[in-house]
Design an enzyme around this catalytic site. Structure first.
Site, PDB file in Angstrom:
ATOM      1  N   GLU A 214       0.821  -1.202   0.000  1.00  0.00           N
ATOM      2  CA  GLU A 214       0.000   0.000   0.000  1.00  0.00           C
ATOM      3  C   GLU A 214       0.864   1.265   0.000  1.00  0.00           C
ATOM      4  O   GLU A 214       1.708   1.476   0.882  1.00  0.00           O
ATOM      5  CB  GLU A 214      -0.913  -0.009   1.238  1.00  0.00           C
ATOM      6  CG  GLU A 214      -1.722   1.257   1.439  1.00  0.00           C
ATOM      7  CD  GLU A 214      -2.753   1.492   0.345  1.00  0.00           C
ATOM      8  OE1 GLU A 214      -2.985   2.664   0.013  1.00  0.00           O
ATOM      9  OE2 GLU A 214      -3.316   0.511  -0.180  1.00  0.00           O
TER      10      GLU A 214
ATOM     11  N   THR B 276      -5.996   1.101  -5.427  1.00  0.00           N
ATOM     12  CA  THR B 276      -5.412  -0.195  -5.069  1.00  0.00           C
ATOM     13  C   THR B 276      -6.016  -1.319  -5.898  1.00  0.00           C
ATOM     14  O   THR B 276      -5.301  -2.211  -6.368  1.00  0.00           O
ATOM     15  CB  THR B 276      -5.630  -0.480  -3.567  1.00  0.00           C
ATOM     16  OG1 THR B 276      -4.933   0.508  -2.811  1.00  0.00           O
ATOM     17  CG2 THR B 276      -5.112  -1.852  -3.182  1.00  0.00           C
TER      18      THR B 276
ATOM     19  N   HIS C  23      -1.720   3.033   4.552  1.00  0.00           N
ATOM     20  CA  HIS C  23      -2.807   3.673   3.809  1.00  0.00           C
ATOM     21  C   HIS C  23      -2.946   5.139   4.224  1.00  0.00           C
ATOM     22  O   HIS C  23      -2.780   5.481   5.391  1.00  0.00           O
ATOM     23  CB  HIS C  23      -4.127   2.929   4.076  1.00  0.00           C
ATOM     24  CG  HIS C  23      -5.231   3.282   3.127  1.00  0.00           C
ATOM     25  ND1 HIS C  23      -5.958   4.458   3.233  1.00  0.00           N
ATOM     26  CD2 HIS C  23      -5.738   2.614   2.064  1.00  0.00           C
ATOM     27  CE1 HIS C  23      -6.856   4.494   2.271  1.00  0.00           C
ATOM     28  NE2 HIS C  23      -6.748   3.393   1.542  1.00  0.00           N
TER      29      HIS C  23
ATOM     30  N   ASP D 287       1.526  -0.004  -5.057  1.00  0.00           N
ATOM     31  CA  ASP D 287       0.311   0.046  -5.867  1.00  0.00           C
ATOM     32  C   ASP D 287       0.032   1.409  -6.488  1.00  0.00           C
ATOM     33  O   ASP D 287      -0.391   1.508  -7.626  1.00  0.00           O
ATOM     34  CB  ASP D 287      -0.906  -0.431  -5.063  1.00  0.00           C
ATOM     35  CG  ASP D 287      -1.144   0.375  -3.785  1.00  0.00           C
ATOM     36  OD1 ASP D 287      -0.331   1.261  -3.470  1.00  0.00           O
ATOM     37  OD2 ASP D 287      -2.145   0.105  -3.093  1.00  0.00           O
ATOM     38  N   HIS D 288       0.301   2.486  -5.730  1.00  0.00           N
ATOM     39  CA  HIS D 288      -0.008   3.823  -6.246  1.00  0.00           C
ATOM     40  C   HIS D 288       0.730   4.868  -5.414  1.00  0.00           C
ATOM     41  O   HIS D 288       1.491   4.524  -4.511  1.00  0.00           O
ATOM     42  CB  HIS D 288      -1.522   4.087  -6.231  1.00  0.00           C
ATOM     43  CG  HIS D 288      -2.154   3.902  -4.881  1.00  0.00           C
ATOM     44  ND1 HIS D 288      -1.954   4.761  -3.825  1.00  0.00           N
ATOM     45  CD2 HIS D 288      -2.978   2.922  -4.408  1.00  0.00           C
ATOM     46  CE1 HIS D 288      -2.630   4.345  -2.772  1.00  0.00           C
ATOM     47  NE2 HIS D 288      -3.251   3.227  -3.090  1.00  0.00           N
TER      48      HIS D 288
END
Length: 618
Positions: free
Chosen positions: A254, A296, A409, A468-469
């Site tokens: 994450e 995600t 997150h 993921d990002h």
């Protein structure tokens, strides 16, 4: 002057509505154009035209009803601008209808939304509070004959509609397919204003829904199939079949961005464990995330299917009923067991449905774990990875396991009470909280990987780890630039910072070393397919160990080939080596069209469930 004063008093509600909404549209336009006053001039015409349409409709009502109509429309537009502002603050994109569908998947992520809200956004409602106190009794005509109202409606409505038609046509001429694909929503809002953008969004949403139920032409099907076949991996020999029979462990981390890898603060490594494994792995330092609003879930979708995510909304929701040639399905044909693990709610991002669609045998979600330690949104990475390790130990080999971490997150502030990682001057900021959060996750990944090593699992496994990002939204770029001592701080600098790390670890630390191939999440499945000697039909990506192609296409239409970077939101090209803007050439224009075509083909494949047809074709 008396006549003008009379007309103004007769239409006081119209004038107030026009001025207030116009000011709000320009205010939001200034926000998304990063205080570019010159660029804002292009918005004056479209903004005025779109408001005139509502003004025209208002003339159909009698005075009292007209005043109410404008008041209600003002509230609706103000609320829409407020939502756009909050959404843009983090995603750097425009709110759209499919995002509402995403909201069903996301559930109440209250801390993230609250952290994005700014009190300044409430300024959009100041006039809403003041307007009721305005003495509309000053309006001289209490009632106007319907014929006069109809004439006023026709004149004003046609002026607004005509103006809008001109601006929309002009933009369509400059950027063909932009208004139908909506792949660059920010640019549309920049050029046409928020009202027109949302009008086009609604139109395109229903148009897409209609197209899904409209049969695709044979020529279009053939063109897409031909493209996919031409993109198939051919003749690749490097590392072919290297993973055959070995476990595959993929870890999607994450919000892990590349800038933390190898970097330190106050003499402390931010990711000491990943730095250690970097030296033992094949490491790709030009690997980009390619997610859209599915975040995600988009990264999971691309890694498992090598198709672009949805232009709007989440593929995990929109295409969960499609036939997909996924990685789990391909490995299961080789007698692998495919399992997915994530310590949060099973319905989040529709994983409980999508994982079945993609062919996972088992999905270990929140109900499968003992929730003995929570940080932020859910189960801590420490507990999740410890419990996941115990699951892998008991899983029959060979297996494919896909793990998605959670603790790092956004907005990262839940980690503060865990550990004492010193972020110095960034303490208390979102950037400082991120460094603490990713340092914590690195510790847990290190313990997990060490356990795999001691258990001997790494000797019979290929392990892929990637982010993921993005973690740092653009409105927090100041601290990131300061941390990196960035001298050049323009949109190219920001675009190049949107890299995520990719590690691929082989048994006995084979094939280690840094590779500079430009790639993205779209390319991991084809790469794994070559390593495990799996079919590579109907993929949009490439094998980054073998392909000589240097290229990444982003969901918003931007692309890079390692030499130039085209940024769709501003419609500008940059030379990466010099950092300078360059003019569009015929060759660059062709590359842009090719990128748009690939995005369109991927959308068509998903919207029409073409893989089901292609798989059944003899």
């Amino acid at each position: 002057m008396k006549k003008i004063k009379q007309i103004a008093l007769n239409n006081l509600d119209v004038l107030i509505f026009f001025v207030c909404v116009f000011a709000k549209l320009l205010g939001f336009g200034l926000q998304i154009q990063d205080k570019n006053i010159y660029a804002l001039l292009f918005l004056l015409g479209p903004a005025a035209s779109s408001i005139l349409i509502f003004c025209g409709i208002g003339f159909l009502f009698n005075k009292r009803a007209r005043t109410r109509f404008f008041y209600i429309v003002n509230i609706v537009i103000s609320t829409l601008i407020l939502v756009d502002s909050v959404y843009y603050g983090y995603f750097r994109d425009m709110f759209s209808i499919p995002v509402i569908q995403n909201g069903i998947l996301l559930g109440p992520v209250k801390s993230s939304v609250a952290s994005l809200f700014k009190w300044q956004y409430l300024l959009y409602y100041i006039d809403i509070l003041i307007i009721p106190s305005i003495p509309y009794k000053l309006m001289l005509d209490k009632s106007i004959m319907f014929k006069r109202r109809l004439v006023s409606f026709a004149v004003v409505f046609l002026i607004g509609t005509g103006g809008n038609a001109f601006f929309i046509y002009d933009l369509n001429e400059q950027q063909p397919r932009l208004l139908t694909t909506m792949f660059n929503r920010i640019y549309i809002a920049d050029m046409l204003g928020g009202i027109n953008y949302h009008g086009l969004d609604v139109y395109n949403f229903f148009q897409r829904e209609l197209q899904k139920h409209t049969k695709l032409s044979k020529d279009k099907e053939k063109a897409i199939k031909t493209f996919l076949n031409s993109n198939k991996s051919k003749g690749y020999t490097a590392l072919k079949g290297k993973g055959k029979g070995k476990n595959l462990i993929v870890i999607q981390v994450e919000a892990l961005q590349q800038f933390v890898i190898g970097n330190s603060i106050n003499g402390q490594e931010i990711t000491p464990n990943l730095n250690k494994w970097l030296k033992r792995s094949a490491y790709f330092d030009n690997y980009y995330y390619q997610v859209a609003s599915g975040n995600t879930s988009d990264a999971e979708f691309m890694t498992n299917n090598s198709l672009f995510p949805a232009a709007e909304g989440a593929a995990a929701y929109l295409y969960c009923g499609n036939d997909l040639n996924s990685l789990p399905k391909a490995l299961k044909k080789e007698n692998y067991k495919a399992i997915a693990l994530h310590g949060y709610r099973e319905d989040f991002w529709n994983r409980s449905v999508m994982n079945k669609t993609e062919g996972y045998d088992i999905f270990y979600g929140q109900r499968s774990f003992k929730i003995n330690e929570t940080i932020g949104m859910g189960l801590s990475d420490r507990s999740f990875l410890n419990q996941s390790f115990n699951i892998l130990k008991k899983t029959h080999q060979p297996y494919f396991s896909f793990l998605t971490t959670l603790t790092s997150h956004y907005p990262f502030n839940a980690i503060s009470k865990y550990g004492d990682f010193n972020v110095g001057e960034y303490k208390g900021s979102l950037f400082g909280d991120y460094l603490k959060s990713i340092h914590y996750t690195d510790q847990q990944l290190g313990m997990f990987l060490d356990k795999l090593d001691k258990e001997g699992i790494t000797d019979n496994s290929i392990i892929a780890i990637y982010g993921d990002h993005y973690a740092i939204p653009q409105n927090q770029q100041k601290n990131l630039y300061s941390f990196l001592n960035a001298t050049q701080r323009n949109e190219l600098t920001w675009a190049e910072l949107q890299k995520v790390p990719l590690f691929i670890h082989f048994p006995k630390d084979e094939n280690k070393g840094v590779r500079h191939t430009y790639g993205g999440e779209m390319d991991l499945y084809p790469t794994i397919a070559n390593l495990y000697d799996l079919p590579t039909k109907y993929m949009m990506g490439k094998d980054i160990f073998n392909s000589k192609e240097q290229g990444v296409i982003f969901r918003n239409g931007s692309f890079t080939d390692g030499k130039i970077f085209y940024l769709a939101p501003s419609n500008k090209y940059y030379d990466i080596a010099s950092g300078k803007q360059i003019s569009e050439t015929a060759e660059l224009s062709e590359k842009k069209k090719e990128a748009e075509k690939k995005l369109e083909y991927s959308d068509t494949i998903l919207n029409h469930n073409l893989l089901q047809k292609f798989n059944n074709d003899k």
